[in-house]
Scaffold this motif. Structure first.
Motif, PDB file in Angstrom:
ATOM      1  N   ILE A  38      -0.906   8.580   3.953  1.00 16.25           N
ATOM      2  CA  ILE A  38      -1.825   8.560   3.078  1.00 16.25           C
ATOM      3  C   ILE A  38      -3.086   9.276   3.793  1.00 16.25           C
ATOM      4  N   MET A  62       1.431   6.560   7.575  1.00 11.77           N
ATOM      5  CA  MET A  62       1.980   6.248   6.319  1.00 11.77           C
ATOM      6  C   MET A  62       2.008   7.481   5.431  1.00 11.77           C
ATOM      7  N   ARG A 109       2.629   1.933  -3.120  1.00 14.35           N
ATOM      8  CA  ARG A 109       1.773   2.191  -4.309  1.00 14.35           C
ATOM      9  C   ARG A 109       1.312   3.537  -4.265  1.00 14.35           C
ATOM     10  N   GLU A 110       0.839   3.931  -3.205  1.00 18.22           N
ATOM     11  CA  GLU A 110       0.264   5.181  -2.763  1.00 18.22           C
ATOM     12  C   GLU A 110       1.097   6.578  -3.087  1.00 18.22           C
ATOM     13  N   HIS A 111       2.340   5.920  -2.829  1.00 11.93           N
ATOM     14  CA  HIS A 111       3.340   7.063  -2.918  1.00 11.93           C
ATOM     15  C   HIS A 111       4.166   7.118  -4.162  1.00 11.93           C
ATOM     16  N   ARG A 112       3.749   5.945  -5.166  1.00  8.58           N
ATOM     17  CA  ARG A 112       4.444   5.751  -6.519  1.00  8.58           C
ATOM     18  C   ARG A 112       5.926   5.619  -6.447  1.00  8.58           C
ATOM     19  N   ARG A 134      -8.276  10.778   0.688  1.00  6.07           N
ATOM     20  CA  ARG A 134      -8.155  10.405  -0.578  1.00  6.07           C
ATOM     21  C   ARG A 134      -8.555   8.791  -0.803  1.00  6.07           C
ATOM     22  N   MET A 135      -8.167   8.062  -0.100  1.00  5.23           N
ATOM     23  CA  MET A 135      -8.241   6.728  -0.067  1.00  5.23           C
ATOM     24  C   MET A 135      -9.714   6.067   0.266  1.00  5.23           C
ATOM     25  N   ARG A 185      -5.943   7.577 -10.279  1.00  6.51           N
ATOM     26  CA  ARG A 185      -5.211   6.476  -9.814  1.00  6.51           C
ATOM     27  C   ARG A 185      -5.767   5.664  -8.974  1.00  6.51           C
ATOM     28  N   LEU A 207       0.882  -1.249  -0.112  1.00  3.89           N
ATOM     29  CA  LEU A 207       0.185   0.023  -0.103  1.00  3.89           C
ATOM     30  C   LEU A 207       0.895   1.163   0.104  1.00  3.89           C
ATOM     31  N   TYR A 208       1.610   1.408   0.852  1.00  2.78           N
ATOM     32  CA  TYR A 208       2.654   2.695   1.220  1.00  2.78           C
ATOM     33  C   TYR A 208       3.344   2.761  -0.286  1.00  2.78           C
ATOM     34  N   ARG A 233     -10.625   1.288  -6.910  1.00  2.00           N
ATOM     35  CA  ARG A 233     -11.432   1.778  -5.777  1.00  2.00           C
ATOM     36  C   ARG A 233     -12.645   2.365  -6.072  1.00  2.00           C
TER      37      ARG A 233
END
Lengths: 266, 275
Positions: free
Chosen positions: B153, B151, A117-120, B157-158, B55, A114-115, B59
């Motif tokens: 994130i 993290m 991927r989310e931060h590309r 957004r998610m 992106r 996840l990390y 989802r």
């Protein structure tokens, strides 16, 4: 932010960071959880924060990753205000939660991926490489496609540590990493924490009331009691503590003649 | 118990004058203001991440499936019977008054302008809103949301953006489906009920005569407003859940009840604005 397209799977690429806690106080309503706590953690150090349940250890840890804001005082990570959300963008900090806090709807692999991927952080092949190497370090290759609900308590802790490693953290925080584990698994997790610091020089702050863990791996130990830091020093100083509160916490005497809970006295 | 602003500057240090004034408000007023404010702030934080939507395509599709596809059967069943009952009641009353021939227009307009969007939104709140609130409250209680934040994130957004985009996409679909099925239900009842006995051709001719696209558009605008409101309210309540497993249930109840009240309150104001 981590550099884009980095394929380095583990910590060590960025220098470890120091942490300072200055006169930190935290109040929830009228209840003061932390009262003027101050200490500093050097880059690459393992600092273990001990204390009885409800003494404010986890609350203090949340201040370091910006999940809580101080009522008074300040916490800094690498010299930056930890309560400022932008600090998380500039310093990579990972927190291993007490219960793991794994995403239940994702497989172990996807939890770790996840990390990046989310931060590309690279294409899917690079991410896969990064994730699998973190899983290998924790001997979790065979659990990659399992879901958190299928894991034992010890495996969940290891997956949580692996997920933290994928972030290549400069600061690694552990919240009760050995709680609810059997003695062998506790020893395993303790060894993992020490090995990660030894190999990657990551600054580690461990919140625990596991005396064996603390004495085995800590460079320095702090003991919180009633929201105040009553001890701060190297682990060697705890072998013969002079403060009776510290001695009682580390070696509690079971006295059936005079129980601590007065209402249980006959 | 005094009103408290969770995670606000007031809880971090010396309370500001505004915070001190807020603590003197009656609790229900404070809760309404706090809920409205935090929901609008959530919307603002979510909209900041709109550029990341491409992106989040996976989802988004997943949420479209949940919000749209899995809700269709129940929307279809309920709309059919709502259209049927509308025809039945208006036919029964119209028999005495003599406006039976207008049943097509009555069912058509009522479904398109009012009951189609309202029923779709009510079902969205009950079926999808409760699931959203439960999932996000559970993630909050079990620290998954905290894990996302550490993290770096953003949860908005998610967790919020794909749902918001999905509801904006699927609410018109659900509403048009509710309209069509409701009209169809009304036509069936009008034909086969002995005291109405209106042929579908004349039922639909009457419907077309008194309706135009603006009536349907009116309903679609309402549906979008209701849909966004339900998703935002349920996300906000879920993400602000504190405590243990018991609070998850309490959050779900609060999310559904708040959504239902807001649907009906907003219905009045949006209807007035669109007139």
């Amino acid at each position: 932010m981590p550099a884009a397209n980095s394929t380095s799977p583990l910590p060590g690429a960025a220098p470890a960071v120091g942490v300072t806690v200055e006169s930190l106080s935290k109040r929830f309503g009228t209840f003061e959880v932390l009262r003027g706590v101050s200490f500093a953690v050097q880059p690459g150090e393992i600092f273990v924060l001990m204390g009885p349940s409800g003494s404010g250890k986890s609350v203090l840890l949340k201040h370091l990753v910006g999940l809580e804001s101080p009522s008074a005082g300040q916490t800094t990570v690498a010299g930056l205000d930890a309560s400022d959300p932008t600090t998380r963008e500039r310093v990579r900090m990972a927190l291993v939660f007490q219960a793991g806090a794994l995403f239940n709807s994702l497989s172990v692999y996807d939890n770790l991926a996840l990390y990046p991927r989310e931060h590309r952080l690279g294409d899917e092949a690079a991410i896969r490489d990064r994730v699998m190497r973190a899983l290998q370090i924790l001997s979790l290759e065979n659990a990659a496609h399992k879901f958190p609900a299928e894991l034992s308590g010890g495996m969940k802790k290891r997956v949580a540590i692996a997920r933290a490693l994928v972030m290549e953290p400069q600061l690694l925080l552990y919240d009760e990493p050995t709680s609810e584990l059997d003695p062998v698994m506790s020893a395993t997790i303790t060894e993992i924490i020490a090995t990660l610091r030894q190999r990657y020089q990551v600054t580690s702050i461990v919140v625990s009331h596991d005396r064996d863990l603390a004495l085995a791996i800590a460079d320095r130990i702090g003991i919180l009691m009633g929201g105040e830091l009553i001890f701060l020093g190297p682990s060697a100083d705890l072998r013969n503590p002079t403060d009776p509160r510290v001695a009682d916490f580390l070696n509690p005497r079971i006295d059936l003649e005079h129980p601590r809970f007065k209402h249980l006295e006959t | 118990m005094p009103n408290t602003l969770s995670a606000s500057p007031a809880s971090r240090g010396t309370p500001s004058v505004t915070d001190r004034l807020l603590t003197w408000l009656p609790t229900p007023v404070f809760q309404v203001l706090h809920g409205t404010g935090s929901t609008l702030l959530l919307l603002g934080r979510t909209l900041r991440h709109v550029p990341s939507l491409p992106r989040q395509f996976g989802r988004f599709i997943e949420q479209c499936h949940l919000i749209g596809y899995t809700t269709m059967p129940i929307v279809g069943i309920l709309s059919f019977f709502i259209g049927s009952v509308l025809a039945l009641q208006s036919g029964h009353a119209g028999e005495n008054v003599g406006y039976k021939q207008f049943i097509g227009a009555l069912v058509g307009l009522t479904m398109a302008r009012e009951l189609g969007p309202v029923m779709a939104a009510v079902l969205l709140a009950g079926r999808v809103g409760s699931a959203i609130a439960a999932e996000l409250a559970s993630m909050k209680v079990y620290q998954e949301v905290d894990a996302l934040e550490t993290m770096n994130i953003p949860p908005e957004r998610m967790l919020v953006l794909p749902r918001l985009a999905a509801v904006l996409t699927m609410m018109p679909v659900l509403t048009i489906m509710a309209d069509l099925v409701g009209w169809f239900g009304g036509a069936i009842v009008s034909k086969y009920t002995h005291f109405i006995s209106i042929e579908p051709a004349s039922y639909f001719a009457n419907l077309r005569q008194y309706m135009d696209f603006s009536d349907v558009l009116n309903g679609l605008i309402k549906a979008e407003v209701f849909g966004v409101t339900v998703v935002l309210v349920c996300c906000n309540i879920g993400l602000n859940t504190r405590g243990g497993p018991r609070e998850i249930g309490a959050s779900v109840t609060r999310a559904v009840v708040t959504s239902l009240i807001l649907i009906l309150v907003l219905d009045f104001f949006v209807t007035k604005a669109l007139m």
